[in-house]
Design a protein around this motif. Structure first.
Motif, PDB file in Angstrom:
ATOM      1  N   TRP A   1      17.100  -6.264   2.774  1.00  0.00           N
ATOM      2  CA  TRP A   1      15.734  -7.054   3.112  1.00  0.00           C
ATOM      3  C   TRP A   1      14.564  -5.834   2.879  1.00  0.00           C
ATOM      4  CZ3 TRP A   1      19.520  -6.060   6.540  1.00  0.00           C
ATOM      5  CH2 TRP A   1      19.283  -5.276   7.735  1.00  0.00           C
ATOM      6  N   TYR A   2      13.418  -6.261   2.847  1.00  0.00           N
ATOM      7  CA  TYR A   2      12.402  -5.287   2.574  1.00  0.00           C
ATOM      8  C   TYR A   2      12.097  -4.709   3.886  1.00  0.00           C
ATOM      9  CZ  TYR A   2      11.798  -6.934  -2.022  1.00  0.00           C
ATOM     10  OH  TYR A   2      12.029  -7.264  -3.638  1.00  0.00           O
ATOM     11  N   ILE A   3      11.578  -3.493   3.918  1.00  0.00           N
ATOM     12  CA  ILE A   3      11.064  -2.875   5.216  1.00  0.00           C
ATOM     13  C   ILE A   3      10.044  -1.993   5.153  1.00  0.00           C
ATOM     14  CG2 ILE A   3      13.372  -2.839   6.545  1.00  0.00           C
ATOM     15  CD1 ILE A   3      13.764  -0.014   5.598  1.00  0.00           C
ATOM     16  N   LEU A   4       9.569  -1.611   3.823  1.00  0.00           N
ATOM     17  CA  LEU A   4       8.385  -0.831   3.549  1.00  0.00           C
ATOM     18  C   LEU A   4       7.785  -1.570   2.078  1.00  0.00           C
ATOM     19  CD1 LEU A   4       9.598   2.756   3.920  1.00  0.00           C
ATOM     20  CD2 LEU A   4       8.258   1.331   5.493  1.00  0.00           C
ATOM     21  N   THR A   5       6.593  -2.242   2.279  1.00  0.00           N
ATOM     22  CA  THR A   5       5.967  -2.859   1.304  1.00  0.00           C
ATOM     23  C   THR A   5       4.386  -2.527   1.173  1.00  0.00           C
ATOM     24  OG1 THR A   5       5.962  -5.030   2.108  1.00  0.00           O
ATOM     25  CG2 THR A   5       7.643  -4.560   0.763  1.00  0.00           C
ATOM     26  N   PRO A   6       3.717  -2.711   0.022  1.00  0.00           N
ATOM     27  CA  PRO A   6       2.308  -2.432   0.311  1.00  0.00           C
ATOM     28  C   PRO A   6       1.482  -3.559   0.240  1.00  0.00           C
ATOM     29  CG  PRO A   6       3.004  -2.104  -2.177  1.00  0.00           C
ATOM     30  CD  PRO A   6       4.132  -2.251  -1.213  1.00  0.00           C
ATOM     31  N   VAL A   7       0.421  -3.263   0.769  1.00  0.00           N
ATOM     32  CA  VAL A   7      -0.506  -4.799   1.031  1.00  0.00           C
ATOM     33  C   VAL A   7      -1.879  -4.421   0.496  1.00  0.00           C
ATOM     34  CG1 VAL A   7      -1.230  -6.487   2.840  1.00  0.00           C
ATOM     35  CG2 VAL A   7       0.839  -5.158   3.288  1.00  0.00           C
ATOM     36  N   GLU A   8      -2.290  -5.359  -0.466  1.00  0.00           N
ATOM     37  CA  GLU A   8      -3.498  -4.978  -1.001  1.00  0.00           C
ATOM     38  C   GLU A   8      -4.519  -5.491  -0.173  1.00  0.00           C
ATOM     39  OE1 GLU A   8      -4.083  -6.537  -4.918  1.00  0.00           O
ATOM     40  OE2 GLU A   8      -2.702  -5.180  -5.620  1.00  0.00           O
ATOM     41  N   GLY A   9      -5.588  -4.581  -0.162  1.00  0.00           N
ATOM     42  CA  GLY A   9      -6.492  -4.811   0.948  1.00  0.00           C
ATOM     43  C   GLY A   9      -6.468  -4.153   2.356  1.00  0.00           C
ATOM     44  N   ILE A  10      -5.240  -3.527   2.499  1.00  0.00           N
ATOM     45  CA  ILE A  10      -4.949  -2.556   3.526  1.00  0.00           C
ATOM     46  C   ILE A  10      -4.465  -1.109   2.935  1.00  0.00           C
ATOM     47  CG2 ILE A  10      -3.124  -1.976   5.424  1.00  0.00           C
ATOM     48  CD1 ILE A  10      -3.072  -4.928   5.861  1.00  0.00           C
ATOM     49  N   ASP A  11      -3.535  -1.052   1.865  1.00  0.00           N
ATOM     50  CA  ASP A  11      -3.278   0.255   1.304  1.00  0.00           C
ATOM     51  C   ASP A  11      -4.274   0.448   0.127  1.00  0.00           C
ATOM     52  OD1 ASP A  11      -1.084   0.752   2.964  1.00  0.00           O
ATOM     53  OD2 ASP A  11      -0.106  -1.237   2.233  1.00  0.00           O
ATOM     54  N   GLU A  12      -4.544   1.426   0.104  1.00  0.00           N
ATOM     55  CA  GLU A  12      -5.584   2.212  -1.032  1.00  0.00           C
ATOM     56  C   GLU A  12      -4.724   2.152  -2.503  1.00  0.00           C
ATOM     57  OE1 GLU A  12      -7.524   5.602   0.223  1.00  0.00           O
ATOM     58  OE2 GLU A  12      -8.631   4.380   1.861  1.00  0.00           O
ATOM     59  N   GLY A  13      -5.390   1.840  -3.421  1.00  0.00           N
ATOM     60  CA  GLY A  13      -4.879   2.112  -4.943  1.00  0.00           C
ATOM     61  C   GLY A  13      -3.632   1.694  -5.119  1.00  0.00           C
TER      62      GLY A  13
END
Length: 371
Positions: A247-259
């Protein structure tokens, strides 16, 4: 037990497209409110103030990440690209419970200087800072592309011949070997026991729940980020051969994480009390370190993540340890912590550093340091 017959294993593959997500971003003040009424029941400590979990009210309180500081008294890099043939930011440091000696396994480049084959280098140290040369080149248990994640199940291990376990990436996934001494390895299966489509794997022994854990990298698309990126998944096993669906435990979130934030997996696992801490390798290939040559690209830094239930993870967006701002420094572009070793009242943090960038001069500039 020796190698397991192929017919006895059903290999799990990821990503399959229907995995669940147990990844969250830490936001100050939200965790305390989630407890509801009543006291928080605590087990044995220590109890760390990584977040708001133990705080009734954070009014008037400012959270500050205490970052490791580089010590000019440490002869960094402690493992070099030239002398020691280091070329990966992946390593294991264990302390022998009997002798107190530090033992270090790390990736060594192949004579061909290709990217499809590597080997395992081994060093020992009395203090964890100064290492006895020359390094020892261990015999490969099977072809290795990347990785040297080692577990010591201790002198009370049920089968002393398999006290040490080794995980690495080759042929499309996580492969496993065992050893009596951490030096001579025998594969436990002839093929990957957990398949995933990116070449980083880490092993950990979750002593709170008596199980093995793999944190693995995949390269995929997702609902919360654009394009195809590197993200991190977790799986568990009772025997290192039969694995739970990841299962996923680290994923980027646009609007929170840059670039173009990516997660080059997570290692440096350490349990403190009832909290399990991981160290996250953040990659920004859309950035470039200052004063680097044309063609160099990418910066990498380390952040914190933690879990209390062993499945759902909170990650901090603040930089815990970043590249050296001094141009020309051996770790000017990347600083990825890969190991935590408690030593007295301190924690020794071993990290991979790059001078110029992600894919640049990988056979000279990928070295290992200590803070």
């Amino acid at each position: 037990q020796g190698p397991v017959p192929t017919a006895d294993l059903a290999t799990v593959s990821a990503p399959a497209g229907d995995e669940v997500t147990q990844a969250s971003v830490y936001r100050p003040g939200r965790e305390a409110a989630a407890h509801g009424e009543g006291p928080v029941r605590l087990g044995s400590g220590p109890h760390l103030f990584l977040d708001d979990y133990l705080i009734e009210s954070s009014t008037g309180v400012t959270r500050r990440v205490n970052r490791p500081e580089r010590d000019p008294g440490i002869p960094n890099p402690i493992v070099t690209g030239r002398e020691d043939r280091s070329f990966q930011p992946y390593l294991t440091v264990l302390r022998d419970p009997t002798t107190g000696r530090f033992r270090l396994w790390y990736g060594v480049w192949d004579d061909s200087k290709g990217t499809a084959t590597s080997h395992i280098g081994y060093l020992e140290s009395e203090d964890g800072v100064h290492w006895i040369r020359p390094f020892r080149l261990l015999a490969d248990p099977a072809p290795i592309q990347f990785g040297d994640s080692v577990i010591d199940d201790g002198p009370a291990c049920a089968d002393p011949a398999q006290r040490y376990k080794l995980g690495w990436w080759s042929n499309g996934g996580l492969k496993i070997a065992s050893s009596a001494d951490g030096l001579g390895w025998t594969p436990l299966a002839p093929f990957p026991v957990l398949r995933h489509n990116h070449d980083i794997t880490n092993l950990f022994r979750d002593t709170l729940r008596d199980r093995y854990v793999a944190t693995v990298s995949v390269y995929t698309t997702g609902a919360t980020w654009s394009g195809t990126r590197r993200v991190t998944m977790q799986s568990t096993s009772a025997d290192l051969l039969h694995w739970e669906k990841p299962w996923y435990i680290l994923t980027p979130v646009e609007g929170i994480d840059e670039g173009e934030t990516q997660f080059y997996c997570m290692n440096g696992h350490l349990i403190r009390g009832t909290v399990w801490i991981g160290l996250v390798k953040v990659l920004r290939d859309d950035l470039r370190a200052s004063d680097t040559p044309e063609g160099a690209f990418g910066i990498g830094y380390t952040t914190l993540a933690w879990t209390r239930d062993g499945r759902s993870w909170l990650r901090d967006r603040e930089v815990f340890f970043g590249p050296n701002p001094k141009p020309g420094a051996w770790d000017h572009a990347h600083a990825w912590i890969d190991e935590q070793v408690p030593v007295g009242d301190e924690v020794y943090l071993y990290y991979g550093g790059y001078q110029w960038g992600h894919k640049h001069e990988r056979f000279r500039q990928r070295q290992i340091g200590l803070v």
